[in-house]
Design a protein around this motif. Structure first.
Motif, PDB file in Angstrom:
ATOM      1  N   VAL A  98      46.553  43.755  33.396  1.00  0.00           N
ATOM      2  CA  VAL A  98      45.817  42.428  33.329  1.00  0.00           C
ATOM      3  C   VAL A  98      46.383  41.587  34.600  1.00  0.00           C
ATOM      4  O   VAL A  98      45.295  41.099  35.297  1.00  0.00           O
ATOM      5  N   LEU A  99      47.575  41.889  35.011  1.00  0.00           N
ATOM      6  CA  LEU A  99      47.774  41.502  36.185  1.00  0.00           C
ATOM      7  C   LEU A  99      47.177  41.843  37.436  1.00  0.00           C
ATOM      8  O   LEU A  99      46.529  41.275  38.295  1.00  0.00           O
ATOM      9  N   ARG A 100      46.894  43.270  37.361  1.00  0.00           N
ATOM     10  CA  ARG A 100      46.022  43.716  38.538  1.00  0.00           C
ATOM     11  C   ARG A 100      44.647  43.464  38.364  1.00  0.00           C
ATOM     12  O   ARG A 100      44.125  43.123  39.477  1.00  0.00           O
ATOM     13  N   MET A 101      44.063  43.170  37.267  1.00  0.00           N
ATOM     14  CA  MET A 101      42.629  42.679  37.043  1.00  0.00           C
ATOM     15  C   MET A 101      42.806  41.277  37.791  1.00  0.00           C
ATOM     16  O   MET A 101      41.725  41.100  38.372  1.00  0.00           O
ATOM     17  N   LEU A 102      43.563  40.231  37.713  1.00  0.00           N
ATOM     18  CA  LEU A 102      43.476  38.970  37.969  1.00  0.00           C
ATOM     19  C   LEU A 102      43.629  39.221  39.759  1.00  0.00           C
ATOM     20  O   LEU A 102      43.062  38.448  40.155  1.00  0.00           O
ATOM     21  N   GLU A 103      44.434  40.042  40.193  1.00  0.00           N
ATOM     22  CA  GLU A 103      44.723  40.057  41.633  1.00  0.00           C
ATOM     23  C   GLU A 103      43.642  40.696  42.182  1.00  0.00           C
ATOM     24  O   GLU A 103      43.253  40.386  43.364  1.00  0.00           O
ATOM     25  N   GLU A 157      36.090  37.608  31.574  1.00  0.00           N
ATOM     26  CA  GLU A 157      35.480  38.102  30.306  1.00  0.00           C
ATOM     27  C   GLU A 157      36.547  39.216  29.999  1.00  0.00           C
ATOM     28  O   GLU A 157      37.185  39.766  29.077  1.00  0.00           O
ATOM     29  N   ASP A 158      36.412  40.176  31.050  1.00  0.00           N
ATOM     30  CA  ASP A 158      37.265  41.576  30.961  1.00  0.00           C
ATOM     31  C   ASP A 158      38.990  40.974  30.896  1.00  0.00           C
ATOM     32  O   ASP A 158      39.461  41.729  30.227  1.00  0.00           O
ATOM     33  N   VAL A 159      39.222  40.240  31.762  1.00  0.00           N
ATOM     34  CA  VAL A 159      40.715  40.023  31.879  1.00  0.00           C
ATOM     35  C   VAL A 159      41.073  39.285  30.468  1.00  0.00           C
ATOM     36  O   VAL A 159      42.059  39.603  29.983  1.00  0.00           O
ATOM     37  N   VAL A 160      40.446  38.408  29.798  1.00  0.00           N
ATOM     38  CA  VAL A 160      40.469  37.826  28.468  1.00  0.00           C
ATOM     39  C   VAL A 160      40.679  38.981  27.442  1.00  0.00           C
ATOM     40  O   VAL A 160      41.445  38.925  26.597  1.00  0.00           O
TER      41      VAL A 160
END
Length: 84
Positions: free
Chosen positions: A25-30, A36-39
């Motif tokens: 999740v952290l990688r996705m945010l960065e 939608e994918d992150v949530v």
């Protein structure tokens, strides 16, 4: 109360899996991935941690029922409600 290793091992596995998911999740945010994918992944982490907590409470209840010592019902109730 100390819980048997047989009850703890699957919980440890579940928490390690959640740890990996949270790193994802952290990688996705960065990387600026879609909200939608992150949530969706964050919800999966949350569910994994909830299940780990409930597994611990269930193991504690099982241990209390098997024990000759009286159970501290207020403490068990408090632990259960902490997950709600």
């Amino acid at each position: 109360m100390k819980l048997p290793e047989d009850d703890i091992t699957p919980v440890i596995t579940r928490i390690k899996r959640a740890h990996g998911q949270l790193a994802g999740v952290l990688r996705m945010l960065e990387e600026g991935r879609d909200c939608e994918d992150v949530v969706t992944q964050l919800a999966a982490v949350s569910k994994a941690l909830d299940r780990a907590g409930f597994a611990l409470v269930a193991a504690g209840l099982k241990e209390c029922l098997a024990s000759d010592e009286p159970a501290d019902l207020k403490k068990l109730e408090s632990l259960f409600l902490a997950l709600a």
